[in-house]
Design an enzyme around this catalytic site. Structure first.
Site, PDB file in Angstrom:
ATOM      1  N   GLY A  21       0.837  -1.206   0.000  1.00 36.00           N
ATOM      2  CA  GLY A  21       0.000   0.000   0.000  1.00 36.00           C
ATOM      3  C   GLY A  21       0.868   1.251   0.000  1.00 36.00           C
ATOM      4  O   GLY A  21       1.867   1.307   0.725  1.00 36.00           O
ATOM      5  N   ARG A  82       1.007  -5.257  -5.413  1.00 28.22           N
ATOM      6  CA  ARG A  82       1.160  -6.429  -4.552  1.00 28.22           C
ATOM      7  C   ARG A  82       1.307  -7.598  -5.531  1.00 28.22           C
ATOM      8  O   ARG A  82       0.371  -7.886  -6.271  1.00 28.22           O
ATOM      9  CB  ARG A  82      -0.057  -6.609  -3.649  1.00 28.22           C
ATOM     10  CG  ARG A  82      -0.363  -5.385  -2.764  1.00 28.22           C
ATOM     11  CD  ARG A  82      -1.512  -5.690  -1.807  1.00 28.22           C
ATOM     12  NE  ARG A  82      -2.196  -4.504  -1.327  1.00 28.22           N
ATOM     13  CZ  ARG A  82      -1.824  -3.781  -0.268  1.00 28.22           C
ATOM     14  NH1 ARG A  82      -0.763  -4.115   0.410  1.00 28.22           N
ATOM     15  NH2 ARG A  82      -2.525  -2.728   0.111  1.00 28.22           N
ATOM     16  N   ASP A 113       5.624  -4.865   6.191  1.00 30.75           N
ATOM     17  CA  ASP A 113       6.075  -6.231   6.478  1.00 30.75           C
ATOM     18  C   ASP A 113       6.023  -7.158   5.265  1.00 30.75           C
ATOM     19  O   ASP A 113       6.915  -7.982   5.070  1.00 30.75           O
ATOM     20  CB  ASP A 113       5.215  -6.838   7.591  1.00 30.75           C
ATOM     21  CG  ASP A 113       5.837  -6.586   8.959  1.00 30.75           C
ATOM     22  OD1 ASP A 113       7.026  -6.225   9.019  1.00 30.75           O
ATOM     23  OD2 ASP A 113       5.115  -6.758   9.958  1.00 30.75           O
ATOM     24  N   THR A 135       4.341   2.608   5.806  1.00 31.64           N
ATOM     25  CA  THR A 135       2.941   2.179   5.772  1.00 31.64           C
ATOM     26  C   THR A 135       2.160   3.063   6.728  1.00 31.64           C
ATOM     27  O   THR A 135       2.658   3.383   7.815  1.00 31.64           O
ATOM     28  CB  THR A 135       2.753   0.696   6.160  1.00 31.64           C
ATOM     29  OG1 THR A 135       1.378   0.485   6.530  1.00 31.64           O
ATOM     30  CG2 THR A 135       3.623   0.254   7.323  1.00 31.64           C
ATOM     31  N   ASP A 137      -0.126   2.211   8.488  1.00 28.84           N
ATOM     32  CA  ASP A 137      -0.602   1.418   9.625  1.00 28.84           C
ATOM     33  C   ASP A 137       0.327   1.478  10.839  1.00 28.84           C
ATOM     34  O   ASP A 137      -0.078   1.148  11.946  1.00 28.84           O
ATOM     35  CB  ASP A 137      -0.771  -0.055   9.216  1.00 28.84           C
ATOM     36  CG  ASP A 137      -1.680  -0.223   8.009  1.00 28.84           C
ATOM     37  OD1 ASP A 137      -2.534   0.647   7.787  1.00 28.84           O
ATOM     38  OD2 ASP A 137      -1.521  -1.227   7.286  1.00 28.84           O
ATOM     39  N   ASP A 139       2.506  -0.563  11.645  1.00 26.24           N
ATOM     40  CA  ASP A 139       2.454  -1.888  12.260  1.00 26.24           C
ATOM     41  C   ASP A 139       3.706  -2.737  11.971  1.00 26.24           C
ATOM     42  O   ASP A 139       3.627  -3.966  11.937  1.00 26.24           O
ATOM     43  CB  ASP A 139       1.197  -2.636  11.784  1.00 26.24           C
ATOM     44  CG  ASP A 139       1.181  -2.834  10.269  1.00 26.24           C
ATOM     45  OD1 ASP A 139       2.018  -2.232   9.569  1.00 26.24           O
ATOM     46  OD2 ASP A 139       0.332  -3.606   9.784  1.00 26.24           O
ATOM     47  N   ARG A 181      -5.292  -1.880   8.936  1.00 25.25           N
ATOM     48  CA  ARG A 181      -5.233  -3.330   8.727  1.00 25.25           C
ATOM     49  C   ARG A 181      -5.581  -4.060  10.021  1.00 25.25           C
ATOM     50  O   ARG A 181      -6.682  -3.859  10.527  1.00 25.25           O
ATOM     51  CB  ARG A 181      -3.864  -3.771   8.196  1.00 25.25           C
ATOM     52  CG  ARG A 181      -3.921  -5.116   7.481  1.00 25.25           C
ATOM     53  CD  ARG A 181      -2.586  -5.476   6.893  1.00 25.25           C
ATOM     54  NE  ARG A 181      -2.250  -4.676   5.760  1.00 25.25           N
ATOM     55  CZ  ARG A 181      -2.662  -4.913   4.500  1.00 25.25           C
ATOM     56  NH1 ARG A 181      -3.420  -5.958   4.260  1.00 25.25           N
ATOM     57  NH2 ARG A 181      -2.297  -4.150   3.508  1.00 25.25           N
TER      58      ARG A 181
END
Ligand code: F6P
Length: 335
Positions: A21, A82, A113, A135, A137, A139, A181
């Site tokens: 993303g 992706r 990741d 990202t 996120d 994360d 996410r």
């Protein structure tokens, strides 16, 4: 900075790609990688469309000028994708062939990741890779911060501030879904910054009655006439949350899914500056004979973590911050 084993190979040409993303600040990272490489006599090739582009030999030569005016641009000029094919051994072998064909001594892979899992597989096939975390996120376990998070939070905050105006005027309840996410970093940060009545995150979604219904009820009893509920996408859909609120309290919330708007727009200063430092360090890692690592920030400084280790590292939602968010509204819960 964590020391990694040095290799003696002279680096002449590297590739840079963005994958997964997109995130505001990816362009700033591409610019930093290209300019650091060029300043050190290393050629820099932009690989377009992520790992798929490496398979397809889809590239563009980067110059100091061609990466000009990128600092403030959202999205990624290298495009992103992706890639299913890269998940296969055949796909990765094609990517290795491209690296040989173009004479790439290493790849800087900018993403999350998923991108770094691809990076690990490629490095196992002999292509050195350095990951740069980007990202919205936030994360990625090995770094406190990922490029794009601050910009996405600010975009969501701006949207919710606008929403609040109309919620306040009509004395309504609003359920807003934000991205993230499977993680609640974005929702918690945004929820705290907008003074949400309740924030639902996947890490703490077990007691809906206590975390959402009781909080709206408490706000009502405290005299509030409009309510803002922020839901992380990983904790459930805003429509379902709205239905549960209606069933429990008899009020019909408005539903807003901010969606991909959070991924666009000009990066904030924090994202531009962090992307610049991370991009610089990614190239220095190659130049100083290391590579095969992910760049991260820990306690404000830049660190390098071996990719394999980086992928095992976990980052937990800061529950102390969750508590602060709760207290700010009307005292939180007795636990
Ligand atoms: O990882 C970034 C992210 O925006 C997540 O927050 C979200 O779950 C996902 O990507 C959406 O992916 P796509 O753009 O493929 O819909």
């Amino acid at each position: 900075m964590k020391k990694m084993e040095k290799t003696e190979k002279k680096v002449k040409r590297i590739g840079v790609l963005t994958s997964g993303g997109d995130a505001p600040g990816m362009n700033a990272a591409v610019r930093a990688v290209a300019r650091t490489a060029l300043a050190n006599g290393i050629e820099c090739i932009g690989i377009r469309r992520g790992w798929q582009g490496l398979i397809n030999c889809d590239f563009v030569q980067l110059t100091r000028a061609s990466v000009g005016h990128l600092l403030s641009r959202g999205g990624t000029v290298l495009y992103t994708a992706r890639s299913e094919e890269f998940m296969t051994k055949e796909g990765r072998l094609k990517a290795v062939s491209t690296c040989k064909m173009l004479g790439l001594d290493g790849i800087v892979a900018i993403g999350g990741d998923g991108t770094f899992r691809g990076a690990l597989e490629l490095s196992r096939l002999g292509v050195p890779v350095v990951g740069v975390p980007a990202t919205i996120d936030n994360d990625v376990g090995c770094t406190n911060y990922t490029i794009g998070f601050d910009s996405a939070c600010n975009t969501a905050i701006e949207c919710i501030d606008k929403l609040r105006d109309t919620m306040q005027s009509h004395e309504r309840c609003s359920v807003v879904e934000v991205m993230g996410r499977n993680a609640g970093f974005l929702a918690l940060y945004v929820g705290t910054a907008v003074g949400a009545t309740a924030v639902l995150v996947p890490e703490h979604a077990e007691d809906f009655e206590k975390n959402v219904i009781e909080r709206i009820r408490g706000a009502k009893l405290a005299g509030y006439t409009h309510f803002m509920v922020v839901v992380a996408e990983g904790a459930g859909h805003a429509t379902d949350v709205g239905k549960r609120i209606q069933e429990a309290l008899g009020i019909k919330p408005t539903i807003t899914v901010i969606g991909h708007i959070q991924r666009g727009g000009a990066p904030t200063g924090r994202d531009r500056e962090t992307a610049t430092r991370m991009g610089y360090h990614a190239v220095m890692s190659f130049l100083e004979g290391r590579g095969d690592c992910v760049i991260g920030t820990q306690e404000g400084g830049i660190v390098e973590i071996p990719i394999e280790e980086a992928l095992t590292m976990k980052k937990h939602l800061q529950m102390d911050r969750y508590k602060i968010m709760e207290i700010m509204q009307f005292g939180g819960h007795e636990s």
